[in-house]
Design a protein around this motif. Structure first.
Motif, PDB file in Angstrom:
ATOM      1  N   ASP A  86      12.581  -1.435  49.095  1.00  0.00           N
ATOM      2  CA  ASP A  86      11.907  -2.537  48.382  1.00  0.00           C
ATOM      3  C   ASP A  86      11.106  -3.460  49.307  1.00  0.00           C
ATOM      4  OD1 ASP A  86      12.628  -1.748  45.881  1.00  0.00           O
ATOM      5  OD2 ASP A  86      14.210  -3.216  45.594  1.00  0.00           O
ATOM      6  N   ARG A  96      23.064  -8.768  43.455  1.00  0.00           N
ATOM      7  CA  ARG A  96      23.198  -8.334  42.050  1.00  0.00           C
ATOM      8  C   ARG A  96      24.506  -7.563  41.858  1.00  0.00           C
ATOM      9  NH1 ARG A  96      20.637  -3.329  39.521  1.00  0.00           N
ATOM     10  NH2 ARG A  96      21.091  -3.543  37.301  1.00  0.00           N
ATOM     11  N   TRP A  99      27.453  -9.927  41.629  1.00  0.00           N
ATOM     12  CA  TRP A  99      27.407 -10.638  40.336  1.00  0.00           C
ATOM     13  C   TRP A  99      27.859  -9.706  39.209  1.00  0.00           C
ATOM     14  CZ3 TRP A  99      26.986 -13.066  35.884  1.00  0.00           C
ATOM     15  CH2 TRP A  99      26.039 -12.723  34.913  1.00  0.00           C
ATOM     16  N   PRO A 211      25.358  -9.984  30.431  1.00  0.00           N
ATOM     17  CA  PRO A 211      24.361 -10.456  29.450  1.00  0.00           C
ATOM     18  C   PRO A 211      23.183  -9.505  29.321  1.00  0.00           C
ATOM     19  CG  PRO A 211      24.246 -11.745  31.483  1.00  0.00           C
ATOM     20  CD  PRO A 211      25.401 -10.805  31.646  1.00  0.00           C
ATOM     21  N   ALA A 213      19.185  -9.055  28.823  1.00  0.00           N
ATOM     22  CA  ALA A 213      18.020  -9.890  29.149  1.00  0.00           C
ATOM     23  C   ALA A 213      17.191 -10.217  27.920  1.00  0.00           C
ATOM     24  CB  ALA A 213      17.153  -9.187  30.197  1.00  0.00           C
ATOM     25  N   MET A 238      23.341 -15.436  25.768  1.00  0.00           N
ATOM     26  CA  MET A 238      23.535 -15.727  27.198  1.00  0.00           C
ATOM     27  C   MET A 238      24.459 -16.932  27.368  1.00  0.00           C
ATOM     28  SD  MET A 238      19.728 -17.105  28.287  1.00  0.00           S
ATOM     29  CE  MET A 238      20.007 -17.758  29.913  1.00  0.00           C
ATOM     30  N   ILE A 256      21.585 -18.562  37.674  1.00  0.00           N
ATOM     31  CA  ILE A 256      20.447 -17.671  37.385  1.00  0.00           C
ATOM     32  C   ILE A 256      19.284 -17.976  38.336  1.00  0.00           C
ATOM     33  CG2 ILE A 256      18.745 -16.971  35.641  1.00  0.00           C
ATOM     34  CD1 ILE A 256      20.913 -17.388  33.517  1.00  0.00           C
ATOM     35  N   LEU A 258      19.603 -19.199  41.295  1.00  0.00           N
ATOM     36  CA  LEU A 258      20.042 -18.660  42.592  1.00  0.00           C
ATOM     37  C   LEU A 258      19.709 -17.173  42.692  1.00  0.00           C
ATOM     38  CD1 LEU A 258      21.877 -18.415  45.212  1.00  0.00           C
ATOM     39  CD2 LEU A 258      23.785 -18.038  43.652  1.00  0.00           C
ATOM     40  N   GLY A 259      20.168 -16.402  41.696  1.00  0.00           N
ATOM     41  CA  GLY A 259      20.003 -14.945  41.772  1.00  0.00           C
ATOM     42  C   GLY A 259      18.556 -14.513  41.660  1.00  0.00           C
ATOM     43  N   GLY A 263      14.671 -10.670  45.141  1.00  0.00           N
ATOM     44  CA  GLY A 263      14.551  -9.312  44.622  1.00  0.00           C
ATOM     45  C   GLY A 263      13.532  -9.143  43.527  1.00  0.00           C
ATOM     46  N   ARG A 264      13.681  -8.051  42.854  1.00  0.00           N
ATOM     47  CA  ARG A 264      12.677  -7.662  41.877  1.00  0.00           C
ATOM     48  C   ARG A 264      13.295  -6.793  40.790  1.00  0.00           C
ATOM     49  NH1 ARG A 264       8.145  -5.210  43.296  1.00  0.00           N
ATOM     50  NH2 ARG A 264       7.841  -6.372  45.230  1.00  0.00           N
ATOM     51  N   VAL A 269      14.914   1.231  36.743  1.00  0.00           N
ATOM     52  CA  VAL A 269      16.292   0.730  36.647  1.00  0.00           C
ATOM     53  C   VAL A 269      16.482   0.022  35.307  1.00  0.00           C
ATOM     54  CG1 VAL A 269      17.977  -0.888  37.630  1.00  0.00           C
ATOM     55  CG2 VAL A 269      16.597   0.537  39.145  1.00  0.00           C
ATOM     56  N   TYR A 272      12.084  -3.392  33.407  1.00  0.00           N
ATOM     57  CA  TYR A 272      11.240  -4.550  33.740  1.00  0.00           C
ATOM     58  C   TYR A 272      10.579  -4.272  35.089  1.00  0.00           C
ATOM     59  CZ  TYR A 272      13.897  -6.862  30.046  1.00  0.00           C
ATOM     60  OH  TYR A 272      14.454  -7.188  28.843  1.00  0.00           O
ATOM     61  N   TRP A 276      10.408 -11.950  40.920  1.00  0.00           N
ATOM     62  CA  TRP A 276      10.317 -13.306  40.372  1.00  0.00           C
ATOM     63  C   TRP A 276       9.428 -14.159  41.278  1.00  0.00           C
ATOM     64  CZ3 TRP A 276      14.689 -10.362  39.922  1.00  0.00           C
ATOM     65  CH2 TRP A 276      15.245 -10.246  38.637  1.00  0.00           C
ATOM     66  N   PHE A 365      28.723 -19.722  43.095  1.00  0.00           N
ATOM     67  CA  PHE A 365      28.805 -18.293  43.428  1.00  0.00           C
ATOM     68  C   PHE A 365      30.228 -17.945  43.871  1.00  0.00           C
ATOM     69  CE2 PHE A 365      28.018 -14.334  45.783  1.00  0.00           C
ATOM     70  CZ  PHE A 365      27.234 -13.656  44.855  1.00  0.00           C
TER      71      PHE A 365
END
Ligand code: HEM
Length: 380
Positions: A86, A96, A99, A211, A213, A238, A256, A258-259, A263-264, A269, A272, A276, A365
């Protein structure tokens, strides 16, 4: 969830480290006890059973200190900067992963969460919400093999904490002592699947406790009505998941944000696409260098510049293209933090109080990854 209390961080001299209590020690596996005793030079020859090891711990209590996990931390950190993955880092994947191991907790039944490492079992492994996480399992296998006094559950969780710090975020203190359920133990807790999977239908149609999305627009909501009404199913679900975990709105927003500064999304996967935070998705950035989430939301959601697009995989996402190549992206649940008035107040609060964002992120966290865990021992 409030900011960390000042008294927690204001000590100028290092506090004395108490040895672990017997109830904490009793929760450790025989392997962990062996490691604990050996690391303190206590001879363990002849101690065949966990009971014998516990006797040795009791007899040598004064010599026992907390475990130093520095070597495990540095082995995990050594894996993170992988240029070919990535944006040059496994950090977001590991965050991720931690979490998703923890986000299955249910405070009503005190089941799920990171304890048990139930993602080793088929139903949770093949939960569509967990797609892509087999890479994290494989990545951490050698770390567990080398430091097998720790359970998988501990190694998987520690990796998330190390990843936040290695990505430029704060240090998240870690406590160990999670156990790996045997298939029999897992079935006793969770029934035939051995996993906290299948009973989340109220919040995720696939049955996952994690949850979703996007649950789609509210049936019959008139076009043009406010977004918090149009997207009520996603927002209610949610909020339901985070309430089940025991987090209020402020902690939900904190976790949310925080996470999803890291990344992407991956078309193969989740369906989406894009990161972000386009400028540098591999690092703690959004609240460090000026452009926070509020700015993104205000530029995007507030002005209508975040535009809805349906991906080739049929997923609705919101995007803002600023001419930097890839667009900034938001999931429907990310947009919900702006659409829902109560969530939005916390987004605005954190934009004004960035140190509180960081302090709360550490507290939340740590709390997230300890949900459902008993008798954990703080690392040295
Ligand atoms: C409503 C809650 C949440 C939803 C619906 C959600 C959903 C998603 C989705 C769909 C992805 C894209 C996966 C992919 O395509 O690879 C993702 C990625 C990610 N999520 Fe979340 N998430 C939520 C909360 C969180 C929380 C609380 C954290 C951590 C504190 C987090 C951390 C991450 C990270 C770091 C990634 C990037 C992974 C990568 O780059 O491989 N998420 N999330």
């Amino acid at each position: 969830m409030g900011a960390a209390s000042p008294s927690a961080s204001a000590h100028s001299s290092a506090p004395a480290i108490p040895p672990p209590s017997m109830s904490q020690v009793a929760a450790l596996s025989a392997k962990a006890l062996t490691q604990l005793l050996s690391s303190q030079g206590v001879p363990i020859a002849g101690a065949a059973e966990k009971r014998d090891l516990l006797d040795l711990v009791a007899a040598n209590g004064a010599r026992l200190a907390r475990l130093d996990l520095g070597a495990v931390r540095s082995d995990i950190e050594g894996l993170i900067g992988e240029r070919s993955w990535d944006d040059g880092s496994y950090g977001p994947l590991l965050i991720r992963f931690a979490w998703h191991n923890s986000g299955t907790y249910d405070r009503h039944t005190d089941t799920g969460g990171s304890n048990g490492s139930t993602m080793r079992f088929d139903a949770e492994k093949s939960d569509p919400e967990n797609k892509g996480l087999s890479h994290a399992v494989a990545l951490l296998e050698p770390v567990h093999a080398k430091h097998s006094f720790l359970s998988y559950a501990d190694v998987w969780t520690l990796a998330g904490c190390v990843a936040i710090e290695a990505s430029g975020g704060p240090r998240v203190p870690f406590s160990y002592g999670r156990v790996d359920f045997t298939p029999g133990e897992a079935r006793e807790v969770h029934g035939p699947s051995g996993c906290p999977f299948g009973d989340g239908k109220a919040t995720n149609p696939g049955g996952s406790r994690l949850p979703s999305a996007d649950l789609g627009p509210a049936p019959g909501a008139p076009g043009g009505c406010p977004m918090h009404r149009q997207e009520k199913p996603t927002i209610d679900a949610m909020r339901g998941v985070f309430d089940r975990l025991g987090f209020d709105d402020r902690a939900t927003v904190n976790l949310i944000l925080l996470g999803h500064q890291f990344g992407r999304c991956h078309a193969d996967v989740s369906g989406y696409e894009h990161p972000w935070y386009v400028f540098d998705p591999a690092h703690w950035n959004a609240y460090e260098h000026g452009l926070g989430y509020l700015s993104l939301y205000e530029m995007g959601a507030g002005t209508g510049r975040l535009k809805k697009r349906v991906t080739n995989q049929g997923k609705r996402q919101w995007e803002m293209n600023m001419g930097f190549g890839e667009p900034f992206m938001m999931l429907p649940t990310d947009m919900a933090l702006w659409w829902d008035e109560a969530y939005r107040e916390h987004v605005k609060y954190y934009d004004r109080h960035r140190r509180a964002f960081k302090e709360d992120a550490v507290v939340n966290f740590k709390r997230l990854v300890e949900l459902g865990c008993k008798g954990l021992v703080d690392e040295l």
